[in-house]
Design a protein around this motif. Structure first.
Motif, PDB file in Angstrom:
ATOM      1  N   MET A  44      42.450  22.222  28.948  1.00  0.00           N
ATOM      2  CA  MET A  44      41.978  21.743  30.374  1.00  0.00           C
ATOM      3  C   MET A  44      43.128  22.754  31.435  1.00  0.00           C
ATOM      4  O   MET A  44      43.136  23.045  32.060  1.00  0.00           O
ATOM      5  N   LEU A  45      44.773  22.561  30.793  1.00  0.00           N
ATOM      6  CA  LEU A  45      45.789  22.734  31.558  1.00  0.00           C
ATOM      7  C   LEU A  45      45.812  24.627  31.833  1.00  0.00           C
ATOM      8  O   LEU A  45      45.691  24.957  32.344  1.00  0.00           O
ATOM      9  N   LEU A  46      45.153  25.110  30.149  1.00  0.00           N
ATOM     10  CA  LEU A  46      45.297  26.412  29.847  1.00  0.00           C
ATOM     11  C   LEU A  46      44.058  27.089  31.044  1.00  0.00           C
ATOM     12  O   LEU A  46      44.393  28.089  32.332  1.00  0.00           O
ATOM     13  N   ALA A  47      42.457  26.198  30.939  1.00  0.00           N
ATOM     14  CA  ALA A  47      42.264  27.096  31.747  1.00  0.00           C
ATOM     15  C   ALA A  47      42.387  27.238  33.118  1.00  0.00           C
ATOM     16  O   ALA A  47      42.085  27.876  33.835  1.00  0.00           O
ATOM     17  N   LEU A 103      50.755  36.650  16.769  1.00  0.00           N
ATOM     18  CA  LEU A 103      49.066  37.154  17.651  1.00  0.00           C
ATOM     19  C   LEU A 103      49.043  37.917  18.930  1.00  0.00           C
ATOM     20  O   LEU A 103      49.965  36.396  19.479  1.00  0.00           O
ATOM     21  N   VAL A 104      49.256  38.502  18.944  1.00  0.00           N
ATOM     22  CA  VAL A 104      49.055  38.230  20.877  1.00  0.00           C
ATOM     23  C   VAL A 104      47.320  38.490  20.869  1.00  0.00           C
ATOM     24  O   VAL A 104      46.914  39.240  20.660  1.00  0.00           O
ATOM     25  N   MET A 105      46.872  37.617  21.563  1.00  0.00           N
ATOM     26  CA  MET A 105      45.718  37.488  22.932  1.00  0.00           C
ATOM     27  C   MET A 105      46.279  37.790  24.154  1.00  0.00           C
ATOM     28  O   MET A 105      47.011  37.524  24.421  1.00  0.00           O
ATOM     29  N   ALA A 106      44.672  38.135  24.258  1.00  0.00           N
ATOM     30  CA  ALA A 106      44.686  38.173  26.015  1.00  0.00           C
ATOM     31  C   ALA A 106      43.888  38.784  26.346  1.00  0.00           C
ATOM     32  O   ALA A 106      42.104  38.267  26.106  1.00  0.00           O
ATOM     33  N   GLN A 107      43.547  38.284  27.850  1.00  0.00           N
ATOM     34  CA  GLN A 107      42.243  37.956  28.740  1.00  0.00           C
ATOM     35  C   GLN A 107      42.168  39.023  29.694  1.00  0.00           C
ATOM     36  O   GLN A 107      43.277  39.156  30.518  1.00  0.00           O
ATOM     37  N   LEU A 108      41.697  39.733  30.168  1.00  0.00           N
ATOM     38  CA  LEU A 108      41.489  40.824  31.504  1.00  0.00           C
ATOM     39  C   LEU A 108      41.381  39.916  32.477  1.00  0.00           C
ATOM     40  O   LEU A 108      39.941  39.340  32.459  1.00  0.00           O
ATOM     41  N   ARG A 109      41.245  40.725  33.700  1.00  0.00           N
ATOM     42  CA  ARG A 109      40.634  40.014  35.043  1.00  0.00           C
ATOM     43  C   ARG A 109      39.267  40.207  35.079  1.00  0.00           C
ATOM     44  O   ARG A 109      38.285  39.694  35.188  1.00  0.00           O
ATOM     45  N   PRO A 110      38.290  41.285  34.215  1.00  0.00           N
ATOM     46  CA  PRO A 110      36.508  41.475  34.733  1.00  0.00           C
ATOM     47  C   PRO A 110      36.622  40.731  33.891  1.00  0.00           C
ATOM     48  O   PRO A 110      35.203  40.191  34.028  1.00  0.00           O
ATOM     49  N   GLU A 111      36.718  40.285  32.421  1.00  0.00           N
ATOM     50  CA  GLU A 111      36.631  39.134  31.561  1.00  0.00           C
ATOM     51  C   GLU A 111      36.790  37.726  32.274  1.00  0.00           C
ATOM     52  O   GLU A 111      35.683  37.018  32.550  1.00  0.00           O
ATOM     53  N   TRP A 112      36.972  37.398  32.939  1.00  0.00           N
ATOM     54  CA  TRP A 112      37.428  35.928  33.308  1.00  0.00           C
ATOM     55  C   TRP A 112      36.555  36.275  35.161  1.00  0.00           C
ATOM     56  O   TRP A 112      35.934  35.137  35.039  1.00  0.00           O
ATOM     57  N   GLU A 113      36.369  37.608  35.534  1.00  0.00           N
ATOM     58  CA  GLU A 113      35.525  37.349  36.713  1.00  0.00           C
ATOM     59  C   GLU A 113      33.829  36.731  36.170  1.00  0.00           C
ATOM     60  O   GLU A 113      33.527  35.981  36.435  1.00  0.00           O
ATOM     61  N   ARG A 114      33.826  37.676  34.852  1.00  0.00           N
ATOM     62  CA  ARG A 114      32.246  37.181  34.162  1.00  0.00           C
ATOM     63  C   ARG A 114      32.079  35.453  33.581  1.00  0.00           C
ATOM     64  O   ARG A 114      31.232  35.182  34.076  1.00  0.00           O
ATOM     65  N   ARG A 115      33.226  35.020  33.873  1.00  0.00           N
ATOM     66  CA  ARG A 115      33.370  34.022  32.901  1.00  0.00           C
ATOM     67  C   ARG A 115      33.408  32.434  33.863  1.00  0.00           C
ATOM     68  O   ARG A 115      32.742  31.640  33.844  1.00  0.00           O
ATOM     69  N   ALA A 116      33.719  33.514  35.608  1.00  0.00           N
ATOM     70  CA  ALA A 116      33.680  32.296  36.159  1.00  0.00           C
ATOM     71  C   ALA A 116      32.747  32.384  37.098  1.00  0.00           C
ATOM     72  O   ALA A 116      32.486  32.012  38.025  1.00  0.00           O
ATOM     73  N   GLY A 117      32.253  33.505  37.141  1.00  0.00           N
ATOM     74  CA  GLY A 117      31.009  33.443  37.949  1.00  0.00           C
ATOM     75  C   GLY A 117      31.587  34.620  39.451  1.00  0.00           C
ATOM     76  O   GLY A 117      31.192  34.238  40.219  1.00  0.00           O
ATOM     77  N   THR A 118      32.436  35.078  38.908  1.00  0.00           N
ATOM     78  CA  THR A 118      33.439  35.584  40.166  1.00  0.00           C
ATOM     79  C   THR A 118      33.037  36.820  40.567  1.00  0.00           C
ATOM     80  O   THR A 118      32.800  37.558  39.597  1.00  0.00           O
ATOM     81  N   PRO A 119      32.293  37.478  42.033  1.00  0.00           N
ATOM     82  CA  PRO A 119      31.522  38.706  42.343  1.00  0.00           C
ATOM     83  C   PRO A 119      32.815  39.571  41.501  1.00  0.00           C
ATOM     84  O   PRO A 119      34.126  39.521  42.334  1.00  0.00           O
ATOM     85  N   ALA A 120      32.966  41.190  41.189  1.00  0.00           N
ATOM     86  CA  ALA A 120      34.021  42.172  40.910  1.00  0.00           C
ATOM     87  C   ALA A 120      34.298  42.811  42.047  1.00  0.00           C
ATOM     88  O   ALA A 120      33.380  42.272  43.112  1.00  0.00           O
ATOM     89  N   TYR A 149      43.260  28.854  22.196  1.00  0.00           N
ATOM     90  CA  TYR A 149      42.807  30.368  23.186  1.00  0.00           C
ATOM     91  C   TYR A 149      41.082  31.422  23.261  1.00  0.00           C
ATOM     92  O   TYR A 149      41.210  31.552  24.700  1.00  0.00           O
ATOM     93  N   GLU A 150      40.792  30.982  22.590  1.00  0.00           N
ATOM     94  CA  GLU A 150      39.567  31.655  22.480  1.00  0.00           C
ATOM     95  C   GLU A 150      38.864  30.865  23.633  1.00  0.00           C
ATOM     96  O   GLU A 150      38.154  31.498  24.097  1.00  0.00           O
ATOM     97  N   ALA A 151      38.507  29.864  22.951  1.00  0.00           N
ATOM     98  CA  ALA A 151      37.754  29.104  23.807  1.00  0.00           C
ATOM     99  C   ALA A 151      38.020  29.494  25.207  1.00  0.00           C
ATOM    100  O   ALA A 151      37.455  28.087  25.862  1.00  0.00           O
ATOM    101  N   VAL A 152      38.484  29.697  26.194  1.00  0.00           N
ATOM    102  CA  VAL A 152      39.653  29.480  27.161  1.00  0.00           C
ATOM    103  C   VAL A 152      38.862  31.056  27.627  1.00  0.00           C
ATOM    104  O   VAL A 152      39.268  31.926  29.107  1.00  0.00           O
ATOM    105  N   GLY A 153      38.258  32.004  26.327  1.00  0.00           N
ATOM    106  CA  GLY A 153      38.857  33.443  27.024  1.00  0.00           C
ATOM    107  C   GLY A 153      39.311  34.610  26.597  1.00  0.00           C
ATOM    108  O   GLY A 153      39.160  35.859  26.589  1.00  0.00           O
TER     109      GLY A 153
END
Length: 163
Positions: A88-91, A146-163, A121-125
């Protein structure tokens, strides 16, 4: 549940420092002394957030590279008071980074054997990208990360935010 994520102030340093020093965290969570935290607060490249549930702080997140010209932000540190509060905090911190800055990439590093953190971390994208050998100098030892990342377009899809 009344959860909110607020920008931390230097008045939150005792909570932040106590949380990063909780029993068992020495193997996975970095820690800084007070002068280092104060320098990070003042340098303009770090953003500190505290998660509040009800009226009690439940954890903190430090983001490095806040509003950087490279549009890359690193989750430098996240720590919670009790297990189960980290997602919840990370999201919420992810949302703040992508809403309040023009970050394109949000990344995080963890030790490859920290399976619980990886699942969170995977659970929040976040997506695993690979292992950076010897890139973490932690407790006087070079460790793989281990390096993990989330890109803006991935977040936009998850958040339902228009690109």
């Amino acid at each position: 549940m009344d959860f909110r994520l607020v920008r931390a102030t230097e008045n939150d340093l005792p909570f932040i420092m106590a949380t990063e020093r909780r029993a068992g965290y020495d193997a996975f969570v970095g820690r800084w002394d007070e002068p280092c935290h104060r320098q990070a607060f003042a340098d303009g490249t770090h953003a500190y957030f505290v998660g509040i549930e009800g009226s009690a702080p439940i954890g903190f997140v430090i983001l490095r590279g806040w509003a950087s010209a490279e549009r890359v932000t690193l989750v430098k540190r996240i720590a919670v008071v009790a297990p189960g509060q980290g997602r919840m905090l990370l999201a919420a911190a992810i949302d703040r980074a992508f809403v309040e800055t023009d970050a394109y990439r949000l990344c995080i590093g963890l030790f490859p054997d920290n399976h619980r953190a990886r699942r969170a971390y995977e659970a929040v994208g976040f997506t695993a990208e690979g292992v950076a050998r010897g890139s973490a100098f932690f407790n006087g030892v070079h460790r793989d990360e281990l390096v993990m990342a989330q890109l803006r377009p991935e977040w936009e899809r998850r958040a339902g935010t228009p690109a």
